[in-house]
Design a protein around this motif. Structure first.
Motif, PDB file in Angstrom:
ATOM      1  N   MET A 135     -10.163 -25.545  -2.811  1.00 47.27           N
ATOM      2  CA  MET A 135      -9.599 -24.918  -3.990  1.00 47.27           C
ATOM      3  C   MET A 135      -9.749 -23.394  -3.911  1.00 47.27           C
ATOM      4  SD  MET A 135      -9.988 -26.183  -7.867  1.00 47.27           S
ATOM      5  CE  MET A 135     -11.118 -25.225  -8.786  1.00 47.27           C
ATOM      6  N   THR A 136     -10.875 -22.933  -3.366  1.00 49.94           N
ATOM      7  CA  THR A 136     -11.097 -21.496  -3.251  1.00 49.94           C
ATOM      8  C   THR A 136     -10.110 -20.871  -2.284  1.00 49.94           C
ATOM      9  OG1 THR A 136     -13.437 -21.787  -3.743  1.00 49.94           O
ATOM     10  CG2 THR A 136     -12.816 -19.736  -2.682  1.00 49.94           C
ATOM     11  N   GLY A 137      -9.862 -21.550  -1.158  1.00 48.61           N
ATOM     12  CA  GLY A 137      -8.896 -21.040  -0.179  1.00 48.61           C
ATOM     13  C   GLY A 137      -7.495 -20.938  -0.761  1.00 48.61           C
ATOM     14  N   ILE A 138      -7.108 -21.925  -1.534  1.00 47.52           N
ATOM     15  CA  ILE A 138      -5.787 -21.900  -2.170  1.00 47.52           C
ATOM     16  C   ILE A 138      -5.717 -20.768  -3.185  1.00 47.52           C
ATOM     17  CG2 ILE A 138      -4.237 -23.200  -3.690  1.00 47.52           C
ATOM     18  CD1 ILE A 138      -5.299 -25.751  -2.281  1.00 47.52           C
ATOM     19  N   ALA A 139      -6.787 -20.578  -3.935  1.00 44.29           N
ATOM     20  CA  ALA A 139      -6.811 -19.490  -4.925  1.00 44.29           C
ATOM     21  C   ALA A 139      -6.694 -18.136  -4.242  1.00 44.29           C
ATOM     22  CB  ALA A 139      -8.091 -19.561  -5.757  1.00 44.29           C
ATOM     23  N   LEU A 140      -7.446 -17.934  -3.151  1.00 44.16           N
ATOM     24  CA  LEU A 140      -7.374 -16.671  -2.427  1.00 44.16           C
ATOM     25  C   LEU A 140      -5.975 -16.432  -1.861  1.00 44.16           C
ATOM     26  CD1 LEU A 140     -10.774 -16.771  -0.502  1.00 44.16           C
ATOM     27  CD2 LEU A 140     -10.129 -15.156  -2.294  1.00 44.16           C
ATOM     28  N   LEU A 141      -5.406 -17.471  -1.276  1.00 44.43           N
ATOM     29  CA  LEU A 141      -4.065 -17.349  -0.691  1.00 44.43           C
ATOM     30  C   LEU A 141      -3.027 -16.960  -1.730  1.00 44.43           C
ATOM     31  CD1 LEU A 141      -2.133 -17.753   1.741  1.00 44.43           C
ATOM     32  CD2 LEU A 141      -1.891 -20.122   0.959  1.00 44.43           C
ATOM     33  N   PHE A 142      -3.023 -17.644  -2.856  1.00 41.33           N
ATOM     34  CA  PHE A 142      -1.995 -17.375  -3.853  1.00 41.33           C
ATOM     35  C   PHE A 142      -2.233 -16.078  -4.625  1.00 41.33           C
ATOM     36  CE2 PHE A 142      -0.802 -21.749  -3.011  1.00 41.33           C
ATOM     37  CZ  PHE A 142       0.574 -21.609  -2.941  1.00 41.33           C
ATOM     38  N   LYS A 143      -3.498 -15.660  -4.754  1.00 43.35           N
ATOM     39  CA  LYS A 143      -3.749 -14.338  -5.337  1.00 43.35           C
ATOM     40  C   LYS A 143      -3.205 -13.253  -4.418  1.00 43.35           C
ATOM     41  CE  LYS A 143      -7.863 -15.340  -8.064  1.00 43.35           C
ATOM     42  NZ  LYS A 143      -9.251 -14.960  -8.317  1.00 43.35           N
ATOM     43  N   PHE A 144      -3.420 -13.427  -3.106  1.00 43.66           N
ATOM     44  CA  PHE A 144      -2.900 -12.469  -2.132  1.00 43.66           C
ATOM     45  C   PHE A 144      -1.370 -12.468  -2.151  1.00 43.66           C
ATOM     46  CE2 PHE A 144      -1.359 -11.239   2.031  1.00 43.66           C
ATOM     47  CZ  PHE A 144      -2.044 -10.060   2.254  1.00 43.66           C
ATOM     48  N   LEU A 145      -0.776 -13.657  -2.071  1.00 42.50           N
ATOM     49  CA  LEU A 145       0.688 -13.758  -2.038  1.00 42.50           C
ATOM     50  C   LEU A 145       1.333 -13.306  -3.346  1.00 42.50           C
ATOM     51  CD1 LEU A 145       1.172 -17.157  -0.170  1.00 42.50           C
ATOM     52  CD2 LEU A 145       1.461 -14.842   0.739  1.00 42.50           C
ATOM     53  N   GLY A 146       0.615 -13.420  -4.437  1.00 51.66           N
ATOM     54  CA  GLY A 146       1.157 -12.987  -5.719  1.00 51.66           C
ATOM     55  C   GLY A 146       1.154 -11.485  -5.889  1.00 51.66           C
ATOM     56  N   THR A 147       0.330 -10.796  -5.122  1.00 55.47           N
ATOM     57  CA  THR A 147       0.219  -9.344  -5.237  1.00 55.47           C
ATOM     58  C   THR A 147       0.974  -8.611  -4.143  1.00 55.47           C
ATOM     59  OG1 THR A 147      -1.981  -9.675  -6.151  1.00 55.47           O
ATOM     60  CG2 THR A 147      -1.438  -7.454  -5.465  1.00 55.47           C
ATOM     61  N   PHE A 148       0.963  -9.145  -2.927  1.00 56.51           N
ATOM     62  CA  PHE A 148       1.489  -8.429  -1.765  1.00 56.51           C
ATOM     63  C   PHE A 148       2.943  -7.969  -1.911  1.00 56.51           C
ATOM     64  CE2 PHE A 148       3.528  -8.217   2.368  1.00 56.51           C
ATOM     65  CZ  PHE A 148       2.756  -7.230   2.965  1.00 56.51           C
ATOM     66  N   PRO A 149       3.880  -8.809  -2.340  1.00 57.37           N
ATOM     67  CA  PRO A 149       5.267  -8.336  -2.408  1.00 57.37           C
ATOM     68  C   PRO A 149       5.449  -7.142  -3.345  1.00 57.37           C
ATOM     69  CG  PRO A 149       5.189 -10.715  -2.711  1.00 57.37           C
ATOM     70  CD  PRO A 149       3.781 -10.224  -2.709  1.00 57.37           C
ATOM     71  N   PHE A 150       4.726  -7.138  -4.446  1.00 62.85           N
ATOM     72  CA  PHE A 150       4.850  -6.037  -5.405  1.00 62.85           C
ATOM     73  C   PHE A 150       4.195  -4.763  -4.872  1.00 62.85           C
ATOM     74  CE2 PHE A 150       5.053  -9.991  -7.813  1.00 62.85           C
ATOM     75  CZ  PHE A 150       6.291  -9.825  -8.411  1.00 62.85           C
ATOM     76  N   ALA A 151       3.060  -4.935  -4.198  1.00 62.36           N
ATOM     77  CA  ALA A 151       2.409  -3.770  -3.588  1.00 62.36           C
ATOM     78  C   ALA A 151       3.290  -3.187  -2.492  1.00 62.36           C
ATOM     79  CB  ALA A 151       1.044  -4.168  -3.022  1.00 62.36           C
ATOM     80  N   PHE A 152       3.906  -4.047  -1.695  1.00 63.46           N
ATOM     81  CA  PHE A 152       4.771  -3.563  -0.620  1.00 63.46           C
ATOM     82  C   PHE A 152       6.022  -2.906  -1.179  1.00 63.46           C
ATOM     83  CE2 PHE A 152       8.006  -4.001   2.699  1.00 63.46           C
ATOM     84  CZ  PHE A 152       7.357  -3.313   3.717  1.00 63.46           C
ATOM     85  N   ALA A 153       6.580  -3.465  -2.233  1.00 61.89           N
ATOM     86  CA  ALA A 153       7.768  -2.857  -2.845  1.00 61.89           C
ATOM     87  C   ALA A 153       7.465  -1.458  -3.362  1.00 61.89           C
ATOM     88  CB  ALA A 153       8.287  -3.746  -3.975  1.00 61.89           C
ATOM     89  N   LYS A 154       6.273  -1.256  -3.858  1.00 60.05           N
ATOM     90  CA  LYS A 154       5.888   0.050  -4.395  1.00 60.05           C
ATOM     91  C   LYS A 154       5.451   1.019  -3.294  1.00 60.05           C
ATOM     92  CE  LYS A 154       4.462   3.071  -7.475  1.00 60.05           C
ATOM     93  NZ  LYS A 154       5.408   3.931  -8.109  1.00 60.05           N
ATOM     94  N   LEU A 155       4.646   0.541  -2.356  1.00 66.62           N
ATOM     95  CA  LEU A 155       4.017   1.430  -1.368  1.00 66.62           C
ATOM     96  C   LEU A 155       4.820   1.606  -0.083  1.00 66.62           C
ATOM     97  CD1 LEU A 155       0.368   0.124  -1.761  1.00 66.62           C
ATOM     98  CD2 LEU A 155       1.349   2.212  -2.727  1.00 66.62           C
ATOM     99  N   LYS A 156       5.646   0.622   0.254  1.00 65.16           N
ATOM    100  CA  LYS A 156       6.454   0.653   1.485  1.00 65.16           C
ATOM    101  C   LYS A 156       5.601   0.806   2.744  1.00 65.16           C
ATOM    102  CE  LYS A 156      10.451   0.914  -0.773  1.00 65.16           C
ATOM    103  NZ  LYS A 156      10.341   0.004  -1.857  1.00 65.16           N
ATOM    104  N   ASP A 157       4.385   0.289   2.718  1.00 62.10           N
ATOM    105  CA  ASP A 157       3.480   0.359   3.854  1.00 62.10           C
ATOM    106  C   ASP A 157       2.680  -0.933   3.900  1.00 62.10           C
ATOM    107  OD1 ASP A 157       0.566   1.061   4.911  1.00 62.10           O
ATOM    108  OD2 ASP A 157       1.962   2.521   5.789  1.00 62.10           O
ATOM    109  N   ILE A 158       2.761  -1.640   5.027  1.00 61.71           N
ATOM    110  CA  ILE A 158       2.116  -2.949   5.125  1.00 61.71           C
ATOM    111  C   ILE A 158       0.597  -2.839   5.008  1.00 61.71           C
ATOM    112  CG2 ILE A 158       1.624  -4.850   6.718  1.00 61.71           C
ATOM    113  CD1 ILE A 158       4.507  -4.789   7.552  1.00 61.71           C
ATOM    114  N   ASN A 159      -0.008  -1.885   5.710  1.00 68.24           N
ATOM    115  CA  ASN A 159      -1.469  -1.768   5.683  1.00 68.24           C
ATOM    116  C   ASN A 159      -1.994  -1.447   4.291  1.00 68.24           C
ATOM    117  OD1 ASN A 159      -1.867  -2.291   8.448  1.00 68.24           O
ATOM    118  ND2 ASN A 159      -1.283  -0.187   8.935  1.00 68.24           N
TER     119      ASN A 159
END
Length: 92
Positions: free
Chosen positions: A1-25
């Motif tokens: 359950m913890t692994g799924i939570a970590l994965l979906f928290k990451f996936l829920g944030t990454f696209p928006f961060a990338f759209a704003k920052l335009k930098d993968i790192n």
């Protein structure tokens, strides 16, 4: 359950961060920084438990998942932050 939570928290944030920052790192660093936010899970689990929607097992599982995601997220963020400083990823 913890692994799924970590994965979906990451996936829920990454696209928006990338759209704003335009930098993968930088987007990865922001997404990892958002992992240790387990307080909302505890709040929702408490409400569900008080309404009888969660049994003891479900409530305890959610509380431990929140604790573990907070600890693991903080460790990951510290590691990635140190690497970003070392390789000057943030300062390009």
């Amino acid at each position: 359950m913890t692994g799924i939570a970590l994965l979906f928290k990451f996936l829920g944030t990454f696209p928006f961060a990338f759209a704003k920052l335009k930098d993968i790192n930088k987007s990865i660093l922001v997404s990892i920084g958002m992992l240790p936010r387990g307080g909302m899970g505890v709040l929702v689990a408490s409400i569900g438990f008080s309404l009888g929607l969660l049994d003891n097992y479900g409530f305890i599982s959610t509380v431990f998942m929140s604790i573990f995601t907070t600890i693991i997220g903080a460790i990951l963020f510290n590691k990635f932050w140190e690497n970003s400083i070392r390789y000057k990823i943030l300062f390009k």
